[in-house]
Design a protein around this motif. Structure first.
Motif, mmCIF file in Angstrom:
data_model
loop_
_atom_site.group_PDB
_atom_site.id
_atom_site.type_symbol
_atom_site.label_atom_id
_atom_site.label_comp_id
_atom_site.label_asym_id
_atom_site.label_seq_id
_atom_site.Cartn_x
_atom_site.Cartn_y
_atom_site.Cartn_z
ATOM 1 N N GLN A 16 -2.084 13.897 4.536
ATOM 2 C CA GLN A 16 -2.067 15.319 4.199
ATOM 3 C C GLN A 16 -1.078 16.011 5.130
ATOM 4 N N VAL A 17 -0.080 16.650 4.538
ATOM 5 C CA VAL A 17 0.993 17.272 5.319
ATOM 6 C C VAL A 17 1.223 18.709 4.843
ATOM 7 N N PRO A 18 1.567 19.617 5.766
ATOM 8 C CA PRO A 18 1.826 21.012 5.379
ATOM 9 C C PRO A 18 3.263 21.205 4.904
ATOM 10 N N ARG A 88 -2.767 -5.304 -1.519
ATOM 11 C CA ARG A 88 -1.754 -4.270 -1.345
ATOM 12 C C ARG A 88 -2.277 -3.038 -0.612
ATOM 13 N N THR A 89 -1.319 -2.217 -0.183
ATOM 14 C CA THR A 89 -1.605 -0.890 0.360
ATOM 15 C C THR A 89 -0.930 0.134 -0.535
ATOM 16 N N THR A 90 -1.594 1.248 -0.767
ATOM 17 C CA THR A 90 -0.968 2.360 -1.487
ATOM 18 C C THR A 90 -0.918 3.569 -0.561
ATOM 19 N N LEU A 91 0.092 4.402 -0.757
ATOM 20 C CA LEU A 91 0.261 5.590 0.074
ATOM 21 C C LEU A 91 0.363 6.824 -0.809
ATOM 22 N N ALA A 92 -0.452 7.826 -0.522
ATOM 23 C CA ALA A 92 -0.364 9.124 -1.189
ATOM 24 C C ALA A 92 0.011 10.170 -0.150
ATOM 25 N N VAL A 93 1.074 10.910 -0.398
ATOM 26 C CA VAL A 93 1.482 11.998 0.477
ATOM 27 C C VAL A 93 1.120 13.296 -0.226
ATOM 28 N N SER A 94 0.126 13.987 0.304
ATOM 29 C CA SER A 94 -0.414 15.183 -0.330
ATOM 30 C C SER A 94 0.024 16.425 0.428
ATOM 31 N N ASP A 95 0.774 17.287 -0.229
ATOM 32 C CA ASP A 95 1.295 18.524 0.358
ATOM 33 C C ASP A 95 0.181 19.580 0.328
ATOM 34 N N THR A 102 1.536 16.035 -4.872
ATOM 35 C CA THR A 102 1.200 14.734 -4.290
ATOM 36 C C THR A 102 2.177 13.688 -4.798
ATOM 37 N N ALA A 103 2.716 12.875 -3.879
ATOM 38 C CA ALA A 103 3.589 11.754 -4.235
ATOM 39 C C ALA A 103 2.867 10.451 -3.932
ATOM 40 N N LEU A 104 2.972 9.477 -4.848
ATOM 41 C CA LEU A 104 2.289 8.201 -4.695
ATOM 42 C C LEU A 104 3.298 7.072 -4.509
ATOM 43 N N PHE A 105 2.965 6.147 -3.615
ATOM 44 C CA PHE A 105 3.786 4.966 -3.375
ATOM 45 C C PHE A 105 2.867 3.751 -3.484
#
Length: 303
Positions: A16-18, A88-95, A102-105
């Protein structure tokens, strides 16, 4: 008991990022790490609703052990099948700013051998004893045939257990061959599986190939269901802003409840749509906001 099958289990990491600066340094406000994959998210929602669940799937390597440990910590019963490859690992970057994007990798996952698939099929068949429904959802790891979900659905049907399949691509195209109780594509997945025509026509085509019912999720536009009782649409009264990751899994949890608590399709759709919307209001997949659910559920219009 409802069994959820996640063949491509993952360790989900959410940042979670601002605000995101793609050419600079980003300071992460909060980090969430936990077992994931679509079936795990479904199981979390069902457990929160008081249902007995069992998580199964393929897990391997240190990441697989981390997934298993997190399931145990969350008190989600699990019977995973060990494979040699690394999960696997998944990454979600949530603004968390006003944009709320939200961007998913998503990593592709391990390579699964034919022998490992055969071993899992025996494991899966043994778990079906006492099951009321099965949820088969998510991507297929490398090495598995495109008809893997069709096979698993057919095994369940042979044991008298209804199955829901939530898949994309070739896995979705083959899924009706297993005669699942419900197929749950979203609108884009349906368009890829059945090019051309309207969503209703695409859903009817999949139903004609063997599925008992096809439920299409269409985001803020609600749901479309083509069933043996008729065709129904669920319209949302307003748009819930937030993180859409996991909304489809909460929706599938609602549909699974409809298999074990039989009722008319309009009510089953209303509950599923409300759970999907309530999931958007939470930052992490596998959760839903009870307040949003209680508010939106009676306002959903079924036609």
């Amino acid at each position: 008991m409802i069994i959820t099958v996640t063949l491509n289990l993952a360790l989900d990491v959410t940042y979670q990022v601002p605000g995101v600066h793609w050419d600079g340094v980003n300071r992460v406000g909060a980090v969430h790490r936990r077992a994931g994959g679509k079936g795990v998210n479904v199981a979390r929602v069902l457990a929160a609703l008081g249902r007995d669940v069992l998580v199964t799937g393929l897990a391997g390597g240190p990441t697989g052990r981390a997934i298993e440990a997190d399931l145990a910590a969350a008190r989600l019963p699990a019977e995973l099948y060990a494979i040699a490859g690394e999960s696997r690992t998944t990454l979600a970057v949530s603004d968390t700013s006003a944009s709320r994007r939200t961007a998913l990798f998503n990593e592709p996952g391990p390579e699964v051998t034919p022998a490992e698939l055969a071993g899992f099929l025996g494991h899966y068949d043994s778990l079906l004893t006492g099951a009321d429904a099965v949820v088969l959802s998510g991507s297929l790891p490398r090495g598995l045939p495109a008809d893997a979900y069709a096979t698993l659905a057919a095994v369940a049907a042979g044991r008298g257990v209804p199955a829901i399949v939530d898949a994309d691509g070739d896995a979705l195209r083959h899924a009706p061959e297993g005669r699942p109780a419900i197929l749950k594509p979203n609108a884009e997945e349906l368009a890829r599986a059945v090019p051309g025509g309207t969503p209703a026509e695409g859903a009817q085509a999949l139903r004609g190939r063997g599925a008992d019912a096809v439920v299409v999720s269409m985001g803020a536009d609600g749901l479309l269901a083509v069933t043996g009782e008729g065709t129904f649409a669920a319209r949302m009264p307003y748009t819930v802003r937030g993180n859409p990751t996991g909304a489809g899994d909460s929706l599938v949890a609602g549909l699974a409840l409809g298999l074990v608590e039989p009722g008319p399709w309009p009510e089953r759709l209303r509950r599923a749509a409300a759970l999907g919307a309530a999931a958007v209001a939470t930052p992490v997949a596998g959760e839903f906001d009870p307040g949003v659910y209680a508010d939106i559920h009676p306002q959903i219009i079924i036609t």
